[in-house]
Motif scaffolding. Structure first.
Motif, PDB file in Angstrom:
ATOM      1  N   LEU A  90       0.838  -1.196   0.000  1.00  0.00           N
ATOM      2  CA  LEU A  90       0.000   0.000   0.000  1.00  0.00           C
ATOM      3  C   LEU A  90       0.878   1.254   0.000  1.00  0.00           C
ATOM      4  N   ASP A  91       0.346   2.333  -0.540  1.00  0.00           N
ATOM      5  CA  ASP A  91       1.035   3.624  -0.599  1.00  0.00           C
ATOM      6  C   ASP A  91       1.456   4.046   0.818  1.00  0.00           C
ATOM      7  N   PHE A  92       2.769   4.265   1.002  1.00  0.00           N
ATOM      8  CA  PHE A  92       3.228   4.527   2.377  1.00  0.00           C
ATOM      9  C   PHE A  92       2.917   5.940   2.868  1.00  0.00           C
ATOM     10  N   TYR A  93       2.472   6.822   1.970  1.00  0.00           N
ATOM     11  CA  TYR A  93       1.974   8.114   2.436  1.00  0.00           C
ATOM     12  C   TYR A  93       0.495   8.048   2.809  1.00  0.00           C
ATOM     13  N   GLN A  94      -0.239   7.142   2.156  1.00  0.00           N
ATOM     14  CA  GLN A  94      -1.656   6.982   2.498  1.00  0.00           C
ATOM     15  C   GLN A  94      -1.822   6.118   3.743  1.00  0.00           C
ATOM     16  N   PHE A  95      -1.089   5.024   3.754  1.00  0.00           N
ATOM     17  CA  PHE A  95      -1.146   4.108   4.897  1.00  0.00           C
ATOM     18  C   PHE A  95       0.181   4.271   5.631  1.00  0.00           C
ATOM     19  N   MET A  96       0.194   5.301   6.496  1.00  0.00           N
ATOM     20  CA  MET A  96       1.449   5.866   6.982  1.00  0.00           C
ATOM     21  C   MET A  96       1.857   5.274   8.318  1.00  0.00           C
ATOM     22  N   ASN A  97       3.115   4.824   8.380  1.00  0.00           N
ATOM     23  CA  ASN A  97       3.617   4.409   9.685  1.00  0.00           C
ATOM     24  C   ASN A  97       4.199   5.618  10.409  1.00  0.00           C
ATOM     25  N   SER A  98       4.440   5.460  11.716  1.00  0.00           N
ATOM     26  CA  SER A  98       4.800   6.639  12.502  1.00  0.00           C
ATOM     27  C   SER A  98       6.241   7.096  12.242  1.00  0.00           C
ATOM     28  N   LYS A  99       7.046   6.230  11.629  1.00  0.00           N
ATOM     29  CA  LYS A  99       8.392   6.679  11.236  1.00  0.00           C
ATOM     30  C   LYS A  99       8.287   7.700  10.100  1.00  0.00           C
ATOM     31  N   VAL A 100       7.448   7.397   9.120  1.00  0.00           N
ATOM     32  CA  VAL A 100       7.243   8.308   7.987  1.00  0.00           C
ATOM     33  C   VAL A 100       6.699   9.646   8.495  1.00  0.00           C
ATOM     34  N   LEU A 101       5.737   9.561   9.416  1.00  0.00           N
ATOM     35  CA  LEU A 101       5.116  10.797   9.910  1.00  0.00           C
ATOM     36  C   LEU A 101       6.109  11.651  10.689  1.00  0.00           C
ATOM     37  N   PHE A 102       6.808  11.026  11.638  1.00  0.00           N
ATOM     38  CA  PHE A 102       7.621  11.836  12.548  1.00  0.00           C
ATOM     39  C   PHE A 102       8.998  12.145  11.994  1.00  0.00           C
ATOM     40  N   LYS A 103       9.512  11.303  11.090  1.00  0.00           N
ATOM     41  CA  LYS A 103      10.848  11.548  10.549  1.00  0.00           C
ATOM     42  C   LYS A 103      10.790  12.436   9.304  1.00  0.00           C
ATOM     43  N   THR A 104       9.735  12.291   8.519  1.00  0.00           N
ATOM     44  CA  THR A 104       9.697  12.968   7.222  1.00  0.00           C
ATOM     45  C   THR A 104       8.542  13.958   7.091  1.00  0.00           C
ATOM     46  N   VAL A 105       7.332  13.446   7.207  1.00  0.00           N
ATOM     47  CA  VAL A 105       6.157  14.221   6.798  1.00  0.00           C
ATOM     48  C   VAL A 105       5.973  15.507   7.608  1.00  0.00           C
ATOM     49  N   ARG A 106       6.121  15.418   8.920  1.00  0.00           N
ATOM     50  CA  ARG A 106       5.827  16.610   9.734  1.00  0.00           C
ATOM     51  C   ARG A 106       6.833  17.733   9.486  1.00  0.00           C
ATOM     52  N   LYS A 107       7.974  17.396   8.840  1.00  0.00           N
ATOM     53  CA  LYS A 107       9.005  18.415   8.581  1.00  0.00           C
ATOM     54  C   LYS A 107       8.938  18.953   7.159  1.00  0.00           C
ATOM     55  N   ASP A 108       8.008  18.440   6.373  1.00  0.00           N
ATOM     56  CA  ASP A 108       7.952  18.773   4.940  1.00  0.00           C
ATOM     57  C   ASP A 108       6.651  19.517   4.658  1.00  0.00           C
ATOM     58  N   ALA A 109       6.787  20.786   4.243  1.00  0.00           N
ATOM     59  CA  ALA A 109       5.613  21.654   4.096  1.00  0.00           C
ATOM     60  C   ALA A 109       4.580  21.046   3.134  1.00  0.00           C
ATOM     61  N   ARG A 110       5.080  20.383   2.070  1.00  0.00           N
ATOM     62  CA  ARG A 110       4.157  19.841   1.066  1.00  0.00           C
ATOM     63  C   ARG A 110       3.485  18.558   1.586  1.00  0.00           C
ATOM     64  N   LEU A 111       4.298  17.665   2.143  1.00  0.00           N
ATOM     65  CA  LEU A 111       3.763  16.391   2.638  1.00  0.00           C
ATOM     66  C   LEU A 111       2.812  16.592   3.815  1.00  0.00           C
ATOM     67  N   LYS A 112       3.063  17.663   4.576  1.00  0.00           N
ATOM     68  CA  LYS A 112       2.221  17.952   5.741  1.00  0.00           C
ATOM     69  C   LYS A 112       0.770  18.218   5.352  1.00  0.00           C
ATOM     70  N   LYS A 113       0.601  18.679   4.106  1.00  0.00           N
ATOM     71  CA  LYS A 113      -0.748  19.052   3.661  1.00  0.00           C
ATOM     72  C   LYS A 113      -1.572  17.838   3.228  1.00  0.00           C
ATOM     73  N   LEU A 114      -0.883  16.710   2.921  1.00  0.00           N
ATOM     74  CA  LEU A 114      -1.610  15.512   2.479  1.00  0.00           C
ATOM     75  C   LEU A 114      -2.245  14.830   3.678  1.00  0.00           C
ATOM     76  N   LYS A 115      -3.482  14.373   3.455  1.00  0.00           N
ATOM     77  CA  LYS A 115      -4.144  13.661   4.545  1.00  0.00           C
ATOM     78  C   LYS A 115      -4.042  12.160   4.310  1.00  0.00           C
ATOM     79  N   PRO A 116      -3.383  11.437   5.213  1.00  0.00           N
ATOM     80  CA  PRO A 116      -3.283   9.987   5.034  1.00  0.00           C
ATOM     81  C   PRO A 116      -4.641   9.312   5.231  1.00  0.00           C
TER      82      PRO A 116
END
Ligand SMILES: *[C@@H]1O[C@H](CO)[C@@H](O)[C@H](O)[C@H]1NC(C)=O
Length: 428
Positions: free
Chosen positions: A363-389
């Protein structure tokens, strides 16, 4: 009457002809047996000199020319029959050889799945991937079957196992599901307290009959015993003909997950990977300089599937997967269910081992997001932060409850700094 008699005469004549044909065919078979290489094979040794000699003698000495011609044409048709028989023998020998080598499995699969096809033009060929679903068998568990009829939507539902140790996380879990208007979910309760808790919160709950064998595991078993139990319970849902989204309870739902599956595989799973390579697979080149010219060896790698969140269709390969995992967990009590789940899914057949033939999808790891993706990458990225998993699974962090609540604050209540206080990884 006259007509009737003529019919009778004709039918007698007809049956005489039939008898003559049968005798002819039988004779043909006898000759084919006695002369497997035909009468006139110039460079093959004569198989049975005695009989051939007598035939030739009768042919040359005392037969009329018509009789000789008839015999010649008979012989010609006999060698035709011969060729047919030889072809059949060749086919049978080939089949026997394939069967002995066990190489006719693909052929058998074709026989199960349908007709053989000619191959289409370049680029148009696609292998089968979507296995047919099993025939539902309500007798496996009539009480569960009744319950699923009410709870499931489109023959699919979310299933989670829970005991009273995880009540507070379970609350965040079902609240997030209810918020989306999703109704097809079910808690499999492992103790009575959680049954009561679900009932008071209007959460669909199911508890197995305590007299049934596998429930003693739930009461007395440790973590690993419970994870083996998960795969056994899941089997019943599949046998009843339902697709199951197996869900841990350290998960926050943010969109209806059923809008995001492809339903083309036996298993669609979220990944523990955290970028394109680790999530979807990559060529990991290992280097052994002492090998000189051949120092580089290419290896295939992929981060494991998360056995706490996967969508599984009711197919034979799916049920075989569950059985294999449950069986290995019962025989190797110290093994980790997620490792076993992945090994069974991915390791190919090899000497002494028959691999599973299951279709899988990451499954798409941005849609079905584990907490490593969220806390290591997504929350620090202005564009990724806007996507709703679709979901966030707090699988990488032990402080699950506060992080789950922060996820709700961030994605549901729009609190932009809700995730900021947490470190990337756990600080032990
Ligand atoms: C990851 O893969 C997606 C889809 O193939 C692509 O759009 C994206 O650019 C890739 N990201 C990176 C960092 O390579």
């Amino acid at each position: 009457m006259a007509v009737g008699r003529r019919d009778k005469i004709q039918s007698i004549r007809g049956s005489r002809i039939a008898i003559a044909i049968v005798i002819g065919v039988l004779l043909g078979c006898v000759f084919a047996f006695l002369f497997p290489h035909g009468f006139f094979t110039p460079n093959s040794p004569i198989q049975n000199p005695r009989i051939v000699t007598s035939n030739v003698q009768t042919g040359t000495s005392c037969e009329s020319p018509e009789r000789v011609n008839m015999l010649k044409s008979d012989m010609a048709s006999l060698s035709d029959t011969n060729a047919g028989l030889k072809k059949r023998v060749r086919e049978l020998t080939e089949k026997l050889r394939l069967a002995e080598q066990g190489q006719d499995n693909a052929q058998k699969q074709v026989m199960v799945l349908g007709d053989q096809h000619k191959v289409g033009p370049f680029g148009t060929v696609k292998a089968l991937r979507t296995n047919p679903t099993v025939v539902p068998d309500e007798s496996v568990n009539p009480r569960l079957a009744k319950m699923l009829e009410k709870v499931a939507v489109g023959k699919e539902l979310i299933v989670a196992l829970a005991n009273s140790n995880v009540k507070s996380m379970l609350e965040v879990w079902f609240t997030s599901i209810k918020r989306l208007g999703v109704t097809n979910y079910l808690v499999v309760a492992l103790d009575d307290q959680i049954v009561e808790y679900c009932k008071t919160n209007d959460v669909p709950v199911y508890k197995r009959d305590p007299d049934e064998g596998i429930d003693s595991v739930a009461r007395t078993g440790g973590n690993h015993a419970v994870s083996g139990l998960k795969f056994r319970i899941l089997r019943e849902f599949l046998q009843l003909g339902y697709s199951v989204l197996l869900s841990d309870i350290d998960i926050v739902y943010l969109q209806n997950p059923f809008d995001h599956f492809h339903r083309d595989s036996d298993v669609e799973s979220m990944t523990d990977g955290h970028n394109n390579m680790t999530a979807y697979g990559f060529n990991d080149v290992s280097d052994e300089p002492t090998m000189g010219w051949a120092r580089y060896a290419h290896t295939m790698r992929i981060w494991v599937y998360n056995s706490g969140f996967f969508y599984i269709r009711p197919t034979i390969p799916s049920i075989e997967l569950l059985d294999r995992v449950a069986d290995r967990l019962s025989k190797q009590p110290n093994s980790w269910d997620q490792a076993v789940f992945n090994e069974e899914l991915f390791f190919p057949s090899h000497p002494g081992y028959e691999g599973l033939h299951a279709a899988k999808r990451t499954l798409d790891f941005y849609q079905f997001m584990n907490s490593k993706v969220l806390f290591k990458t997504v929350r620090k990225d202005a564009r990724l932060k806007k996507l709703k998993p679709v979901i966030v699974h707090v699988n990488y962090h032990p402080d699950k409850l506060p992080r789950m609540k922060a996820v709700v604050e961030f994605y549901v209540n729009g609190k932009q700094n809700a995730l900021d206080a947490f470190p990337d990884g756990s600080e032990w």
